[in-house]
Design an enzyme around this catalytic site. Structure first.
Site, PDB file in Angstrom:
ATOM      1  N   LYS A 132       3.553  -3.774  -4.224  1.00 25.04           N
ATOM      2  CA  LYS A 132       4.025  -3.376  -5.762  1.00 25.04           C
ATOM      3  C   LYS A 132       3.846  -1.896  -6.084  1.00 25.04           C
ATOM      4  CE  LYS A 132       3.819  -7.495  -7.672  1.00 25.04           C
ATOM      5  NZ  LYS A 132       5.182  -8.161  -7.966  1.00 25.04           N
ATOM      6  N   TYR A 175       4.158 -14.636   6.331  1.00 18.69           N
ATOM      7  CA  TYR A 175       2.830 -14.346   5.991  1.00 18.69           C
ATOM      8  C   TYR A 175       2.278 -15.702   6.813  1.00 18.69           C
ATOM      9  CZ  TYR A 175       4.018 -12.008   1.726  1.00 18.69           C
ATOM     10  OH  TYR A 175       4.920 -11.345   0.643  1.00 18.69           O
ATOM     11  N   PRO A 188      -1.373  -3.152  -0.601  1.00 20.56           N
ATOM     12  CA  PRO A 188       0.008  -3.518  -0.398  1.00 20.56           C
ATOM     13  C   PRO A 188       0.326  -4.922  -0.261  1.00 20.56           C
ATOM     14  CG  PRO A 188      -1.108  -2.488   1.641  1.00 20.56           C
ATOM     15  CD  PRO A 188      -2.214  -2.363   0.499  1.00 20.56           C
ATOM     16  N   TYR A 244       5.819 -12.362  -8.110  1.00 22.51           N
ATOM     17  CA  TYR A 244       6.165 -11.669  -6.937  1.00 22.51           C
ATOM     18  C   TYR A 244       7.252 -10.773  -7.201  1.00 22.51           C
ATOM     19  CZ  TYR A 244       6.931 -11.900  -1.864  1.00 22.51           C
ATOM     20  OH  TYR A 244       6.743 -11.673  -0.497  1.00 22.51           O
ATOM     21  N   HIS A 260      16.876  -9.883  -0.739  1.00 26.24           N
ATOM     22  CA  HIS A 260      16.164 -10.867  -0.125  1.00 26.24           C
ATOM     23  C   HIS A 260      15.507 -11.565  -1.166  1.00 26.24           C
ATOM     24  CE1 HIS A 260      13.740 -11.104   3.689  1.00 26.24           C
ATOM     25  NE2 HIS A 260      12.880 -11.681   2.876  1.00 26.24           N
TER      26      HIS A 260
HETATM   27  C1  FAD Z   1       1.918   0.444   4.850  1.00 22.47           C
HETATM   28  C2  FAD Z   1       2.515   0.544   3.432  1.00 22.47           C
HETATM   29  C3  FAD Z   1       3.414  -0.367   3.221  1.00 22.47           C
HETATM   30  C4  FAD Z   1       3.956  -0.379   1.737  1.00 22.47           C
HETATM   31  N1  FAD Z   1       4.562  -1.283   1.201  1.00 22.47           N
HETATM   32  C5  FAD Z   1       5.156  -1.193  -0.009  1.00 22.47           C
HETATM   33  C6  FAD Z   1       6.119  -2.246  -0.262  1.00 22.47           C
HETATM   34  O1  FAD Z   1       6.789  -2.890   0.376  1.00 22.47           O
HETATM   35  N2  FAD Z   1       6.502  -2.117  -1.533  1.00 22.47           N
HETATM   36  C7  FAD Z   1       5.824  -1.310  -2.509  1.00 22.47           C
HETATM   37  O2  FAD Z   1       6.296  -1.344  -3.794  1.00 22.47           O
HETATM   38  N3  FAD Z   1       5.082  -0.569  -2.395  1.00 22.47           N
HETATM   39  C8  FAD Z   1       4.545  -0.456  -0.910  1.00 22.47           C
HETATM   40  N4  FAD Z   1       3.687   0.424  -0.611  1.00 22.47           N
HETATM   41  C9  FAD Z   1       2.928   1.460  -1.572  1.00 22.47           C
HETATM   42  C10 FAD Z   1       3.775   2.542  -1.718  1.00 22.47           C
HETATM   43  O3  FAD Z   1       4.398   3.035  -0.636  1.00 22.47           O
HETATM   44  C11 FAD Z   1       3.269   3.466  -2.540  1.00 22.47           C
HETATM   45  O4  FAD Z   1       2.662   3.018  -3.659  1.00 22.47           O
HETATM   46  C12 FAD Z   1       4.261   4.665  -2.999  1.00 22.47           C
HETATM   47  O5  FAD Z   1       4.439   5.645  -2.188  1.00 22.47           O
HETATM   48  C13 FAD Z   1       3.626   5.498  -4.170  1.00 22.47           C
HETATM   49  O6  FAD Z   1       4.648   6.526  -4.492  1.00 22.47           O
HETATM   50  P1  FAD Z   1       4.065   7.856  -5.354  1.00 22.47           P
HETATM   51  O7  FAD Z   1       5.069   8.727  -5.420  1.00 22.47           O
HETATM   52  O8  FAD Z   1       3.204   7.618  -6.394  1.00 22.47           O
HETATM   53  O9  FAD Z   1       2.751   8.602  -4.308  1.00 22.47           O
HETATM   54  P2  FAD Z   1       3.267   9.240  -2.607  1.00 22.47           P
HETATM   55  O10 FAD Z   1       4.419   8.583  -1.993  1.00 22.47           O
HETATM   56  O11 FAD Z   1       1.795   9.059  -1.885  1.00 22.47           O
HETATM   57  O12 FAD Z   1       3.673  10.624  -2.801  1.00 22.47           O
HETATM   58  C14 FAD Z   1       2.922  11.771  -3.315  1.00 22.47           C
HETATM   59  C15 FAD Z   1       3.533  12.875  -2.743  1.00 22.47           C
HETATM   60  O13 FAD Z   1       2.457  14.061  -3.340  1.00 22.47           O
HETATM   61  C16 FAD Z   1       2.425  14.882  -2.366  1.00 22.47           C
HETATM   62  N5  FAD Z   1       1.196  15.708  -2.506  1.00 22.47           N
HETATM   63  C17 FAD Z   1      -0.093  15.117  -2.351  1.00 22.47           C
HETATM   64  N6  FAD Z   1      -1.059  15.914  -2.753  1.00 22.47           N
HETATM   65  C18 FAD Z   1      -0.313  16.947  -3.005  1.00 22.47           C
HETATM   66  C19 FAD Z   1      -0.834  18.144  -3.541  1.00 22.47           C
HETATM   67  N7  FAD Z   1      -2.278  18.550  -3.693  1.00 22.47           N
HETATM   68  N8  FAD Z   1       0.000  19.345  -3.804  1.00 22.47           N
HETATM   69  C20 FAD Z   1       1.244  19.086  -3.567  1.00 22.47           C
HETATM   70  N9  FAD Z   1       1.647  17.807  -3.332  1.00 22.47           N
HETATM   71  C21 FAD Z   1       0.965  16.732  -2.908  1.00 22.47           C
HETATM   72  C22 FAD Z   1       2.406  14.093  -0.823  1.00 22.47           C
HETATM   73  O14 FAD Z   1       2.816  15.004   0.298  1.00 22.47           O
HETATM   74  C23 FAD Z   1       3.412  12.949  -1.288  1.00 22.47           C
HETATM   75  O15 FAD Z   1       4.807  13.383  -1.028  1.00 22.47           O
HETATM   76  C24 FAD Z   1       3.151   0.357   0.848  1.00 22.47           C
HETATM   77  C25 FAD Z   1       2.199   1.587   1.359  1.00 22.47           C
HETATM   78  C26 FAD Z   1       1.645   1.315   2.593  1.00 22.47           C
HETATM   79  C27 FAD Z   1       0.765   2.562   3.073  1.00 22.47           C
END
Ligand code: FAD
Length: 391
Positions: free
Chosen positions: A297, A201, A293, A388, A80
């Site tokens: 990032k 956007y 979001p 970006y 994209h």
């Molecule tokens: C609507 C939306 C759209 C987005 N779009 C984008 C995008 O286009 N591009 C982008 O880069 N980012 C985007 N993001 C952000 C992105 O989804 C997150 O930053 C990303 O999921 C972070 O990954 P992570 O592994 O750090 O955390 P998470 O994906 O939150 O994973 C954390 C994991 O830990 C587990 N957990 C939590 N607490 C505990 C506990 N106490 N014990 C055991 N397990 C636990 C959870 O169940 C989860 O599976 C978006 C977010 C949202 C909400």
């Protein structure tokens, strides 16, 4: 899952959380023969079905590919390279693949990436426990609800923004820098093909609206809404009517409508821990900092941090040298802050005031001045493209 779980075993690394950060970290550790276990609160089905991000930066794609984790996105991800801005003054498209460093995004839904990462982690012999909630994290040890403690030389907190690892660091005095953008989005996933060939956007006096491709049959839309709104207040008809108004379909043509698969409310907030770990406890991804979001990032920072943390842990466990862990913080934080700076700028670009007083008129005029600069200045466009797509 994997080898039998023995409460007496000390792992090299105990990873809390099976999101993008925890799964990338687990795969990279296994690749170098470091034993680890992932403890995940949810069941496998819920982990694999959680739709969130979709836009992967070139850096994330490089990391995933270099470590044998990119087959799915190479096969099903879509390149994209354009984004479109719409407002009361018309529309323009930026081909950011031709600007800045010429980098592009790969659109690949987060849940598909998580499925790929999990499958590969298990194929590499990794151990994971679903339905295992970590209640408390201390140095080298985690307490599991209703189960025995799990110990490791190191604990990697990849348990997201509200997880136990972040709470443990805060309890030890690690401070957080925090910002509330004062904006809320209704995030909607619909069963319909993308309506535009670009990320869209739309700036509107009624609030921001966004359009992001996910797959050929699923599209994500965003609608700025008042804080505290209940998603249940948004019927399908109301969502499509509001999207049509803000995306100015009367002027630019209709959206491809379909049924709403999911609607959630996201408050745009950001924060960064001043140090993502200490001693035997280190954090990556949303656990180390939440980013709004507005510039997509979050998942990309999670991949970046997981890769850097893996390098540091491999060195610490393989060579008994924890210097890499100290550098992990100083290496990541400047990049994290650049992503936050750009995300903050995007938020200011996309969200103008919705009221009608003199301050609102001033704020809206600034918003249009920013947009105009982006439309007309090649220097500004290059800066935009670099930030970006970059991480
Ligand atoms: C609507 C939306 C759209 C987005 N779009 C984008 C995008 O286009 N591009 C982008 O880069 N980012 C985007 N993001 C952000 C992105 O989804 C997150 O930053 C990303 O999921 C972070 O990954 P992570 O592994 O750090 O955390 P998470 O994906 O939150 O994973 C954390 C994991 O830990 C587990 N957990 C939590 N607490 C505990 C506990 N106490 N014990 C055991 N397990 C636990 C959870 O169940 C989860 O599976 C978006 C977010 C949202 C909400």
């Amino acid at each position: 899952m994997g080898k039998r779980f023995d409460p007496g075993v000390q792992f090299g690394v105990v990873i809390v959380g099976a999101g993008p950060a925890g799964l990338v970290l687990g795969n990279l550790l296994l690749e170098q023969g470091i034993d680890c276990v992932i403890l995940e609160r949810r069941e496998r089905e819920a982990v694999e079905g959680r739709a969130r991000a979709g836009f992967l930066a070139a850096h994330s794609v490089r990391v995933l590919t270099e470590h044998g984790l990119g087959a799915g996105l190479a096969a099903r991800g879509r390149v994209h390279r354009t984004c479109l801005f719409r407002s009361g003054r018309g529309e323009f498209t930026l081909d950011y693949g031709q600007l800045g460093r010429g980098e592009v995004h790969t659109v690949y839904p987060q849940q598909e990436l998580v499925r790929d990462l999990l499958a590969e982690y298990l194929r590499r012999g990794g151990e994971i426990r679903f339905g295992t909630e970590v209640e408390e994290v201390t140095e080298g040890r985690v307490r599991v609800r209703g189960g025995a403690d799990v110990t490791g030389r190191y604990v990697a907190g990849c348990d997201g923004h509200r997880g136990a690892a972040r709470a443990a660091l805060a309890a030890r005095g690690t401070r957080t820098a925090r910002w509330d953008h004062g904006v809320t989005w209704l995030a909607v996933l619909v069963q319909a093909p993308p309506s535009l060939s670009a990320v869209g956007y739309a700036l509107h006096e009624r609030g921001f609206a966004g359009h992001m491709a996910r797959t050929e049959s699923v599209t994500r839309y965003y609608l700025q809404c008042p804080r505290g709104n209940d998603p249940a207040d948004w019927s399908e008809d109301r969502i499509w009517a509001e999207l049509a108004t803000r995306m100015r379909t009367a002027e630019f043509g209709p959206l491809k409508e379909g049924s709403v698969l999911e609607k959630t409310v996201v408050d745009l907030r950001s924060d960064v821990l001043e140090r993502p770990g200490t001693g035997r406890l280190w954090l990556a991804g949303d656990a180390a900092g939440l980013i709004s979001p507005s510039a997509a990032k979050g998942a990309n920072l999670a991949v970046l941090q997981a890769e850097r943390l893996a390098r540091a842990l491999i060195r610490a466990l393989g060579r008994d040298d924890d210097g890499g862990l100290t550098r992990y913080a100083s290496d990541c934080l400047p990049r994290v802050w650049r992503a936050h700076e750009f995300s903050h700028w995007m938020s200011n670009l996309l969200h103008g005031p919705t009221a009608g007083d003199a301050e609102a008129r001033y704020g809206r005029a600034l918003q249009y001045a920013r947009l105009d600069s982006l439309r007309t200045s090649r220097t500004h466009q290059d800066f935009f493209a670099e930030n970006y797509t970059g991480i």
